[in-house]
Design a protein around this motif. Structure first.
Motif, short mmCIF file in Angstrom:
data_model
loop_
_atom_site.label_atom_id
_atom_site.label_comp_id
_atom_site.label_asym_id
_atom_site.label_seq_id
_atom_site.Cartn_x
_atom_site.Cartn_y
_atom_site.Cartn_z
N ARG A 394 7.35 7.96 153.07
CA ARG A 394 6.49 9.10 152.72
C ARG A 394 5.36 9.19 153.74
NH1 ARG A 394 7.40 11.70 148.07
NH2 ARG A 394 8.90 10.77 146.63
N GLN A 395 5.76 9.54 154.95
CA GLN A 395 4.83 9.52 156.07
C GLN A 395 3.80 10.64 156.02
OE1 GLN A 395 6.93 9.21 159.82
NE2 GLN A 395 8.25 7.58 159.08
N ASN A 396 4.00 11.63 155.17
CA ASN A 396 3.04 12.74 155.08
C ASN A 396 2.01 12.53 153.96
OD1 ASN A 396 2.41 15.01 156.61
ND2 ASN A 396 3.13 16.41 155.01
N ASP A 397 2.23 11.51 153.13
CA ASP A 397 1.28 11.21 152.05
C ASP A 397 0.15 10.33 152.58
OD1 ASP A 397 2.89 12.69 150.47
OD2 ASP A 397 3.37 11.12 149.03
N ILE A 398 -0.49 10.80 153.63
CA ILE A 398 -1.60 10.07 154.24
C ILE A 398 -2.91 10.80 153.94
CG2 ILE A 398 -0.14 9.18 156.09
CD1 ILE A 398 -1.40 11.29 157.94
N LEU A 399 -4.01 10.16 154.27
CA LEU A 399 -5.31 10.83 154.16
C LEU A 399 -5.52 11.62 155.46
CD1 LEU A 399 -7.89 11.39 152.66
CD2 LEU A 399 -8.84 9.27 153.58
N HIS A 400 -5.34 12.94 155.35
CA HIS A 400 -5.41 13.79 156.54
C HIS A 400 -6.84 13.99 157.03
CE1 HIS A 400 -1.13 14.97 156.51
NE2 HIS A 400 -1.24 14.85 155.19
N HIS A 401 -7.78 14.06 156.07
CA HIS A 401 -9.19 14.23 156.45
C HIS A 401 -10.03 13.34 155.53
CE1 HIS A 401 -8.12 17.73 158.89
NE2 HIS A 401 -7.35 18.10 157.88
N GLY A 402 -10.62 12.30 156.10
CA GLY A 402 -11.40 11.39 155.28
C GLY A 402 -12.32 10.52 156.11
N ALA A 403 -13.21 9.83 155.42
CA ALA A 403 -14.18 8.95 156.08
C ALA A 403 -14.32 7.68 155.27
CB ALA A 403 -15.53 9.65 156.21
N LEU A 404 -14.81 6.62 155.93
CA LEU A 404 -15.08 5.37 155.24
C LEU A 404 -16.57 5.08 155.29
CD1 LEU A 404 -13.05 2.31 154.78
CD2 LEU A 404 -15.35 1.92 155.64
N GLU A 405 -17.12 4.72 154.13
CA GLU A 405 -18.56 4.48 154.02
C GLU A 405 -18.83 3.15 153.33
OE1 GLU A 405 -19.94 9.16 153.55
OE2 GLU A 405 -19.73 7.92 151.75
N VAL A 406 -19.95 2.54 153.65
CA VAL A 406 -20.40 1.31 152.98
C VAL A 406 -21.77 1.58 152.37
CG1 VAL A 406 -19.05 -0.28 154.38
CG2 VAL A 406 -21.34 0.39 155.14
N GLY A 407 -22.07 0.90 151.25
CA GLY A 407 -23.32 1.20 150.55
C GLY A 407 -24.06 -0.02 150.07
N GLU A 408 -25.30 0.22 149.62
CA GLU A 408 -26.16 -0.83 149.08
C GLU A 408 -26.87 -0.32 147.83
OE1 GLU A 408 -29.47 -1.92 151.52
OE2 GLU A 408 -29.73 0.11 152.31
N LEU A 452 -13.72 8.38 151.32
CA LEU A 452 -14.13 9.71 150.87
C LEU A 452 -13.21 10.77 151.46
CD1 LEU A 452 -16.42 11.19 149.28
CD2 LEU A 452 -17.59 11.44 151.50
N VAL A 453 -12.70 11.64 150.60
CA VAL A 453 -11.87 12.77 151.05
C VAL A 453 -12.82 13.88 151.53
CG1 VAL A 453 -10.13 14.48 150.40
CG2 VAL A 453 -10.05 12.17 149.40
N THR A 454 -12.70 14.28 152.79
CA THR A 454 -13.62 15.28 153.36
C THR A 454 -13.02 16.68 153.41
OG1 THR A 454 -12.87 14.64 155.59
CG2 THR A 454 -14.85 13.57 154.74
N LYS A 455 -11.73 16.80 153.07
CA LYS A 455 -11.10 18.13 153.04
C LYS A 455 -9.88 18.06 152.12
CE LYS A 455 -9.24 21.79 156.03
NZ LYS A 455 -8.89 22.17 157.43
N SER A 456 -9.76 19.06 151.26
CA SER A 456 -8.63 19.08 150.31
C SER A 456 -7.29 19.13 151.06
CB SER A 456 -8.74 20.30 149.39
OG SER A 456 -9.94 20.28 148.65
N GLN A 457 -6.27 18.54 150.43
CA GLN A 457 -4.93 18.57 151.03
C GLN A 457 -3.88 18.81 149.95
OE1 GLN A 457 -5.25 14.43 152.63
NE2 GLN A 457 -3.43 13.96 151.40
N LYS A 458 -2.75 19.43 150.35
CA LYS A 458 -1.66 19.69 149.41
C LYS A 458 -0.82 18.45 149.16
CE LYS A 458 -1.21 24.58 150.78
NZ LYS A 458 -0.30 25.59 151.38
N GLU A 459 -0.77 17.60 150.17
CA GLU A 459 0.04 16.39 150.05
C GLU A 459 -0.63 15.37 149.14
OE1 GLU A 459 0.59 18.54 153.80
OE2 GLU A 459 -1.16 17.55 152.90
#
Length: 476
Positions: A394-408, A452-459
């Protein structure tokens, strides 16, 4: 009259006593006959094997027979021949077992032994023992192999790290005329049945040599520092129950056991030696000891390298595509609470992504602002982070637009804890994210991490793995 009645009563009692005595005597003689017939070979196990020859392996009989194994925790009485080396009195951390027979084409045993030793550091070598069982009845072949092994690995034999053993043919049960389960040809049934017995004898020998035992085949190459990786995984599983940990998805390669389970496993293989191949029996053994699911770790530590099978020299091109020879590094993944606001598909829950086991998180099409959150139990210093999304099928079930964040600065109750402030470390590229030297880029001790998802996706979204490597523990 009274005397007559008294004597009649006594005669009846004597007759009843005689009948009871004769009955007990017959039973005792039957048991003695069974003991004398089988006692010289496998101390009763041969009788159990014979009992299975006329019955199919149905679940009810299987469970009933296995319950009896609770009394079979002792070793099997076999006389082993030491062909090279002898075990040292000090217990090691890990025993590596290999069983080898003469092949019609190719021989990989020497390469396998070489790989075990070459891929281990000097410190790791102190904690391993390698036991090679030459399980062929051809004495000329065995002598030749012992000579080759002794010449190439003399210093390991002297150091007590390498032992070569053999079990005489007299100790083996009947291998001809066995049941042809699965419509296997007779020679195939004989081959796999003998292999089960070979492994049982090897397991029995290795039961007291170390804390843990891993089975390899005789045509395998190893990952660099595989022992350190195994130790790290075992430590990560402390407090959780397991019977078998798998470090390869192929056959009987890279299956790890507690050494205290080896006697029972040896008896189990002997009881059902003609029923099915060993790798199938191992699945039943694990399940009957209440580990229902496979616990397999990726990347794999061991790779099949043989081109020709030990069965008739047939081609065997199986490869483990999860194997990594040089770059293997198991993440620390410190204890954490995992949560997401995405719509989870069936039982592919959030916890399955934050694990080195072969599982993953699967959520339905995410929208902008959706997240996958990790809240660590203690503040940590992180050196490296790696996130992989999607799978091979399922090579298309990836995060197409996203970011990684760390917090305190954690706020909220135990169930709804989250951080008040986040720092973005970067964006996902082609569904993946990787960053090193995090401790030099983040000045605070990290309490949280989120995708974090930065843009909606259909997949839909599969988070295949989240790996976190820690540096020194902060002083708190």
């Amino acid at each position: 009259r009274h005397n007559s009645k008294y004597f009649d009563k006594m005669r009846c009692l004597r007759k009843r006593s005689a009948v009871s005595f004769l009955g007990i005597l017959v039973v005792c003689l039957l048991f003695m006959n069974l003991y004398i017939e089988d006692g010289y070979v496998l101390e009763g196990d041969k009788q159990l094997i014979r009992e299975t020859t006329t019955h199919q392996l149905n679940p009810e009989r299987y469970v009933h027979s296995f319950k009896d194994l609770s009394n079979f925790s002792g070793s099997i009485n076999i006389s082993y021949r030491y062909l090279a080396g002898t075990p040292l009195p000090r217990k090691r951390y890990l025993t590596i077992g290999l069983s080898s027979v003469k092949r019609k084409k190719g021989n990989y045993l020497l390469e396998t032994i070489k790989s075990i030793f070459e891929q281990s550091s000097y410190e790791e070598l102190k904690e391993i023992a390698v036991v090679v069982q030459l399980a062929d009845f051809d004495s000329v072949w065995c002598e030749g192999m012992v000579q080759d092994i002794s010449q190439k690995f003399a210093h390991h034999i002297i150091a007590g790290r390498l032992i070569v053993i053999h079990v005489p043919e007299d100790y083996y049960p009947v291998l001809d005329g066995l049941k042809r389960n699965y419509n296997d040809p007779e020679d195939r049934v004989k081959f796999r049945s003998k292999q089960n017995v070979d492994y049982a004898f090897l397991l029995n020998f290795c039961a007291n040599l170390s804390d843990y035992y891993v089975m390899l085949e005789d045509d395998v190459r190893c990952s660099k520092n595989f022992l350190t990786a195994v130790k790290k995984v075992v430590t990560s599983r402390e407090g959780s129950y397991w019977v078998t940990l798998e470090f390869s998805k192929l056959g009987y390669i890279g299956k790890l056991y507690h050494s205290h389970d080896l006697p029972r496993l040896a008896h189990f293989l002997l009881m059902f030696y003609q029923e099915m191949p060993c790798d199938w029996l191992l699945i039943h053994f694990r399940g009957l000891l209440a580990q229902k699911e496979v616990i397999r770790f990726k990347p794999s530590l061991f790779q099949h390298m043989g081109y020709y099978s030990s069965y008739k020299g047939a081609e065997n091109k199986l490869k483990d595509d999860d194997f990594e020879e040089e770059s293997f590094d198991i993440p620390d993944n410190p204890p954490a609470n995992l949560h997401t606001n995405m719509n989870v598909f069936e039982n592919y829950e959030a916890s399955k992504a934050y694990s080195s086991i072969d599982e993953y998180f699967w959520g339905k099409a995410p929208s902008t602002g959706d997240f996958y959150g990790i809240v660590f139990e203690k503040p940590i210093k992180i050196s490296k982070i790696k996130v992989v999304t999607g799978t091979e099928d399922r090579q298309n079930d990836i995060l197409h637009h996203g970011a990684l964040e760390v917090g305190e600065k954690i706020v909220g109750s135990k169930k709804g804890r989250q951080c008040t402030t986040y720092l973005r470390l970067g964006e996902f590229k082609n569904g993946n994210f990787e960053i090193t030297d995090v401790e030099h880029k983040v000045l605070f001790d990290i309490n949280c991490m989120r995708i974090l998802v930065t843009k909606s996706q259909k997949e839909w979204l599969i988070i295949r793995s989240i790996s976190v490597w820690t540096s020194q523990t902060p002083n708190q």
